[in-house]
Design an enzyme around this catalytic site. Structure first.
Site: not given
Lengths: 279, 249, 840
Positions: C21, C51, C228, C259, C359, C550, C651
């Site tokens: 990153v 990482s 991991h 995997y 990330v 919004d 209310l």
């Protein structure tokens, strides 16, 4: 205080360092042993010659082995690779020299070997008594094989070692190191990472569990400087480190440094050598 | 052939030694563990001998409870059985050898007892030799070559300039060095099988140390200031200059 | 050894962390014109030991999240552009039928987001593609040919070099952050082991160390380092003749959370299946201390035992081979967040301190580019709003919450996660004053923004009988999960009589001071200079005229505005307003000061009138206004607006009076048949029938006000963010049109009726994707029941040529296609299109 120092030979470097240690402990008698190497028998002869004296030996393979036999025969504690003695306290080497242990010896006699290069070799001339061990039934050397080096310089004897680590990247990567070694009449070495990866044979490995070298110049290419490797090359008179990482630990042990990619630098040095040699 | 290999649990260190606050040990909270490199070759050699000629490989360690992990690792390389002398304290070489010899006396006799030449951490260079004396067995150290045949062992010990050869009758004690062989990596099924191989664990009590560790000290740095000869291939001329000054070029 | 070059005394921006990153961000900032950039890392280059350095480096492009899929696609584009992407293909295999359904959902997402070439394949085909897979343990696979591996370290090096070539960047390795100077709430400088740099912008890109660095500035980056496991085995006989790094597709064994990928002559096996092993950011070993690297920690064998067996089952040909050894095994560290999304944007605590953390390699370059755009122009091309670090409430940043949710989310990495799935850990933290009443009524609580909110009430089960077969039951398990037909019954009770809603989770903040009007005018699209007591519903736009939010704004005084916005995104809205507040104007968070009870339905006025002497008639209390009224003992700020399309009020009372308010309205409501109703109605059924848009569903950074069909009749004269863009949009034809559709026939091939949940692709009658001129594929933005009209309602943006009332199209759900028809192509509701109820 009397001290007996076992020397592999009168002019052996590590034995002369052991002599220095012995001289700091008291009056010294030096002995060497004649005949085929038979560690138990040699130890017995040393035990007899020593009487009740402290016994000191060099921190070489043979020195440590003989003193261990002495210790086993006398059933006394034995401190291998000692770098400092202070009365009954001493400092000895752990982890090939990257850690020190301060210990207290609980015994009437000291059995010690001198850590390589912890003491300066004694320059005094010595008259060593030559012992003749009793070899009956002893486990002894019966033969000697010289390695088939193919005419290459042996790692232990080389004046220059060109050594590679993880940064070389592959077995093929060592080609440029071999080229440079050829121009310098040098031996090629490597770190444990390299032998574990199968790129070079263990006989090329320099380190705590490999060969300990003491060349005039050790060139460390792409070697980070892990403690177990330093343990093998700190006997070098000069160390040149080539590494892309400006802060690699190896630089703390180096006399000279080149920062950058070894794959560019090593061939450039080879090319410069050829130029200078006019070939 | 019945072969016993003695191993020691040691941490896998990085580039810097960090000690615990009381300076009694290396700080290991971020470190993994293994056995000494010499011993890895010892286990590998024992397994190869038994694979070729039949027999049993037993692995023995004196260490804390966690050292069972190392025994299982050896089993995953092919050791059949494990003996774990459990103690959380640090033992000196003399005491270690005595305990090992005692444990061996309680077993069926071994043809070969294998040690690493010296442990990676304490590096005492003596445990194997002391055990040999305690058991009344011949001992050859620092082996880079080993051939076992007809009740005898041909041993090659590395010395400057080559190898010295010994020929001893079995049973014998040998200490070996890394380079004796290239140890295998465990396979997945071997790891799974290792979980159920027999492991005999028993506590042992440490006697008073005659070489008593007081504390550990990280040595002061060499304080070397490396002279930077340059960056990149452009540094080559300066490098060759230095080589000439050193008399090697 | 001394350094040849020294740190500059000042910099335009300092990027901390040279992982994927940080490297990418430095390059994109340079590309966008930033100069005097500094990138530092405490480790060496090219691999500082984070990482990125040990990542498995493979990319599967299909994700259920639109934003993550976009970021991944952009990252792949960037990796390819610099020649560091190797395509291998990838297969997600299923061992169970339940997983096959999930693979259908993958297929659905692939179609919705436009990832080409994906297909569901048989075990035999899996075996063809990956010969060493054991066919008999799988029932099928989802094949994505575009999966590949990348050289993330090489990408990072190229990124740095390119920025340096522009003369924009200086890079310093082995430089550790020691402190960050903050003055007046904004970054003033950074102190490192090699010197100090004055700067007003710092971007924290250092992954597992990010919380530690942020804390130096007094800010919070709520992630936790987590393990991991991965091992590498070899040499693999199957890979003997491989010429590159990878020749076989990567396999994701979804049901075992593992995997397997080829890595040259070896096979890498990774796992997300073990117990969550969390580490402390303050306790990560240094580069020197670590045996391998700070994020490659010693392997814990016992945590991998089950995984070895699972992997052995799937890949016995390779792993059962005794000659294949385990050469490398680590507990690798990566960053996990409470909601599984990255942490991006300026921290709310310290101005100038930006975060780009948590990330993965697969979205790294995309995040770098988007962050650079955000830092440069206030918005990014790819919507990052779901990853905005400002989204968290204080209690969500607690160590307990971060660790609990990270641990819970970890084992769902390859999990089957239902779109409505609820978290189990760390619940019950924010309780509304109505909580005990709701519990007594059998509320089924869902969590939003850490609040417990009733989704429906078990006590309303009796309504099922009352409304009989107007209630749509669901047959299939999947869409019945996290749902109840009671929701539909509550909806009908509301439409028939009245319902009470717990809206305490609203984020409420006031803008006060002489610059308050200027602040709200600038941020809000609609006119804010209105009379006191006016309530304005307004979009909040980004500079490019797309949606940032919004919300509603109440004018309470000349210099006093109250903003009410949805809980989920509220804190980010608050920061946006605060960022635009002129000196002397305060934006103050009152979320924990006010509670809100919603009361809507035809009888709501009767209920209210019975409690108050104030005039609550239509004329007396017009729609879109607010005022304080007295309900029995309480003074209540009542606001007459409606998100469910009914007559009624929000209310507001101070939090401590909430229980009393509930009791008053409840008692008064009994005579009128009031029912408690949950968010199932408020958030879905009520608004869908009225075609009310929802932020994060219909409204996001991809679509404009015009495309969303929310073009106001006039544009105010005052300037506001996005005005220029909006004016251009008004003059142009929309590229897409937001439509509301209904499902004509729910019958699947098995005969069971199926109900869509959202994010399914909308297709033409011939089954092809509908794609607009900007390449955006049509997909269901919201889906749910419309009990009053007896139809299942979907909303979707369609290309203008398809946005016709009566147009017949298809929706693809779990592999089957169902006919749908366009009902509206603007904001007109499908129920009560004239809005008579709201304005009653």
């Amino acid at each position: 205080m009397s001290v007996l120092v076992f020397m592999e030979s009168a002019d052996d470097e590590l034995s002369r360092q052991a002599l220095t240690l012995a001289q700091s402990l008291g009056d010294v008698r030096a002995v060497t042993v004649d005949g085929p190497y038979a560690p138990a028998a040699w130890a017995a002869a040393i035990v007899e010659a020593a009487g009740g004296d402290d016994i000191v030996g060099p921190g070489s393979d043979r020195g440590n082995e003989v003193l261990a036999h002495v210790a086993a025969q006398l059933d006394l504690p034995f401190a291998a690779n000692v770098s400092e003695v202070r009365g009954d306290e001493l400092t000895r080497i752990r982890w090939g020299g990257t850690l020190l242990e301060e210990a207290r010896l609980h015994a009437d006699r000291r059995l010690l070997t001198a850590a390589p290069f912890a003491f300066v070799a004694s320059v005094e001339s010595t008259q060593a008594q030559v012992l003749a061990p009793n070899l009956d039934g002893a486990v002894a050397v019966v033969d000697h094989v010289a390695p088939d080096t193919g005419g290459k310089v042996s790692l232990a004897d080389a004046k220059v070692v060109v050594s590679g680590g993880r940064g070389v990247g592959s077995a093929d990567g060592f080609g440029i190191l071999e080229e440079l070694a050829g121009l310098l009449d040098a031996a090629v070495g490597c770190s444990r990472v390299v032998t574990s990866a199968g790129w070079r044979p263990h006989s090329d490995q320099v380190g705590q569990t490999g060969t300990k070298v003491s060349p005039d110049l050790y060139i460390a290419c792409g070697i980070s400087g892990a403690t177990q490797h330093i343990a093998g090359c700190k006997g070098a008179k000069a160390l040149l480190a080539i590494n892309a990482d400006r802060e690699a630990t190896i630089f703390a042990h180096a006399d000279y440094a080149v920062i950058g990619d070894l794959h560019e630098i090593v061939p450039a040095i080879a090319a410069e050598l050829r130029k200078v040699k006019g070939s | 052939m019945r072969i016993l290999v003695c191993v020691k649990r040691v941490p896998i260190t990085g580039g810097r030694m960090v000690l615990t606050a009381d300076a009694q040990a290396i700080e290991t909270k971020h470190l993994g563990f293994t056995i000494s490199p010499h011993e890895e070759c010892g286990v590998e050699e024992a397994v190869r001998i038994v694979e070729a000629g039949g027999g049993e490989v037993v692995v023995l360690t004196l260490g804390p409870e966690e050292a069972a992990e190392q025994i299982r690792d050896c089993m995953a390389i092919g050791a059949d059985r494990g003996i774990h002398l459990v103690s959380s304290e640090e033992w000196d070489a003399q005491a270690t050898a005595a305990a090992i010899a005692e444990a061996i006396r309680g077993e069926e006799p071994f043809d070969l007892v294998v040690f690493g030449n010296e442990s990676a951490d304490a590096g005492g260079y003596q445990v194997g030799i002391r055990v040999a004396y305690a058991l009344g067995l011949p001992v050859v150290t620092g082996l880079k070559g080993l051939t076992v045949d007809g009740g005898r062992a041909r041993c090659e010990q590395e010395v400057p300039g080559g190898r010295d050869v010994y020929d001893v009758a079995l049973p014998a004690v040998v200490t070996v060095k890394e380079g004796l062989n290239l140890p295998r990596y465990p396979s997945v099924p071997a790891k799974l099988r290792a979980k159920s191989k027999p492991l005999d664990a028993r506590p042992v009590e440490r006697p008073v140390s005659k070489l008593e560790k007081l504390r550990l000290v990280v040595p002061a740095g060499s304080r070397k200031q490396a002279e930077i000869l340059g960056e990149g291939p452009g540094a080559a001329p300066r490098v060759v200059e230095v080589m000439q000054q050193l008399g090697v070029a | 050894m001394t350094d040849s070059s020294a740190l500059p005394a000042s910099a335009r921006a300092v990027v901390v962390g040279a992982g994927i990153v940080g490297n990418s961000l430095a390059y994109h900032l340079a590309r966008l014109g930033w100069r005097d950039l500094v990138l530092i890392d405490k480790g060496p280059l090219p691999n500082p030991g984070g990482s990125t350095g040990h990542a498995s480096n493979f990319i599967f492009p299909v994700d259920h999240s639109k934003e993550m899929t976009q970021l991944t696609a952009d990252s792949v584009r960037q990796y390819k552009e610099w020649g560091v992407f190797t395509e291998s293909g990838g297969i997600e295999v299923a061992r169970t039928e339940e997983r096959m359904q999930e693979l259908q959902r993958r297929m659905s997402s692939a179609k919705a987001w436009g990832i080409e070439g994906c297909e569901i394949i048989t075990p035999a085909r899996v075996k063809e593609l990956v010969p060493f897979v054991e066919e008999s343990v799988i029932v099928g696979g989802f094949y994505t040919p575009g999966v590949g591996i990348v050289d993330s370290l090489r990408f990072g090096t190229i990124a740095r070099e390119k920025a340096q070539e522009l003369g924009a960047l200086q890079v310093f390795a082995n430089t550790e952050v020691l402190a960050i100077d903050v003055e007046g709430g904004r970054v003033a400088g950074i102190r490192t082991s090699k010197g100090d740099i004055a700067t007003d912008t710092i971007v924290v890109c250092c992954g597992v160390w990010a919380p530690k660095v942020a804390r130096m500035a007094g800010a919070s980056i709520p992630l936790t380092p987590a393990v991991h496991q991965m091992i590498d085995v070899g040499p693999v006989p199957h890979f003997k003749d491989t010429k590159g790094v990878i020749e076989f597709p990567i396999v994701r064994d979804m049901d075992t959370n593992m995997y397997e990928r080829q890595d040259g002559s070896g096979l890498e096996v990774g796992s997300y299946a073990h117990r969550a092993i969390l580490h402390d950011p303050e306790d990560i070993p240094s580069n020197e201390e670590a045996a391998l690297s700070p994020t490659e920690l010693p392997f814990t064998q016992e945590d991998f035992e089950k995984q070895m067996e699972d992997a052995l089952e799937l890949i016995p040909e390779v792993l059962n081979d005794e000659s294949v050894g385990i050469k490398y095994a680590i507990n690798g560290l990566l960053s996990l967040t409470p909601d599984g999304l990255p942490l991006l944007g300026e921290t709310p605590e310290v101005k100038g301190l930006w975060s780009a953390a948590a990330v993965w390699v697969k979205e790294g370059p995309g995040v770098g580019k988007a962050m650079a755009e955000w830092m440069t122009s206030g918005e990014s091309e790819i919507d990052l709003q779901s990853s905005d670090i400002a989204r968290f409430y204080e209690c969500q940043k607690s160590r307990t919450n971060v660790r609990a949710r990270a641990a819970e989310g970890f084992n769902k990495t390859y999990g089957i996660v239902h779109p409505a799935e609820q978290w189990e850990s760390n619940r019950g933290v924010r309780l509304s004053p109505f909580y005990e009443r709701e519990k007594a009524l059998g509320a089924v609580f869902y969590e939003a923004a850490a609040w417990e909110r009733p989704h429906w009430y078990a006590s309303n089960e009796k309504l099922l009988e009352e409304f009989g077969d107007r209630i749509n039951m669901r047959e299939a398990e999947w869409e019945s999960r996290w749902w109840s037909p009671i929701i539909n019954a509550e909806h009908l009770a509301m439409r028939e009589r009245a319902a009470m809603f717990d809206l305490t989770a609203f984020c409420i903040f006031d803008v006060i001071g002489p610059g308050a009007l200027e602040c709200v005018q600038t941020v809000s699209m609609r006119q804010m200079d209105v009379g006191h007591g006016k309530v304005v519903y307004t979009p909040v736009l980004s500079p490019s005229g797309t949606f940032k939010s919004d919300l509603t704004v109440m004018r309470l005084g000349d210099d006093h505005f109250r903003v009410v916005t949805g809980g989920a995104h509220g804190m980010a809205d608050l920061k946006w307003y605060a960022d635009h507040a002129p000196d002397g104007t305060t934006v103050i968070d009152l979320t924990s000061g006010w509670t809100t009870l919603g009361l809507w339905g035809p009888r709501s006025r009767d209920i209210l009138a019975s409690l108050t002497r104030d005039d609550v008639s239509h004329a007396g209390f017009p729609f879109g206004t607010c005022r304080t009224i007295e309900l029995d003992a309480l003074r209540v700020l009542a606001s007459r607006i409606s998100y469910v399309g009914e007559l009624g009020w929000e209310l507001y009372v101070p939090m401590e009076q909430g229980a009393k308010l509930w009791d008053l309205v409840w008692e008064a409501g009994q005579a009128h048949g009031v029912a408690p109703a949950g968010i199932g109605v408020y958030g879905t059924t009520g608004r869908l029938e009225k075609c009310y848009r929802a932020f994060g569903f219909e409204l996001d950074a991809d679509f404009t006000v015009v495309e969303a069909g929310m073009t106001p009749p006039k544009v105010k004269g005052a300037d506001f963010v996005g005005k220029e863009a909006h004016l251009r949009h008004r003059d142009a034809d929309p590229i897409a049109v937001l439509c509301t559709l209904t499902v004509d026939d729910h019958t699947s091939s098995s005969g069971a009726k199926r109900y869509m949940l959202g994010r399914e692709p909308i297709l033409a009658k011939n089954g092809s994707r509908l794609v607009d001129a900007h390449g955006r594929g049509s997909y269901v933005t919201s889906a749910g029941a419309g009990p009053s009209i007896g139809k299942h309602i979907l909303m979707a943006y369609l290309p203008p040529e398809n946005a016709n009332i009566g147009e017949e199209l298809l929706v693809e759900y779990l592999g089957e296609q169902y006919p749908v028809t366009v009902q509206t192509n603007d904001a007109t509701g499908v129920f009560d299109p004239e809005n008579t109820r709201v304005r009653a």
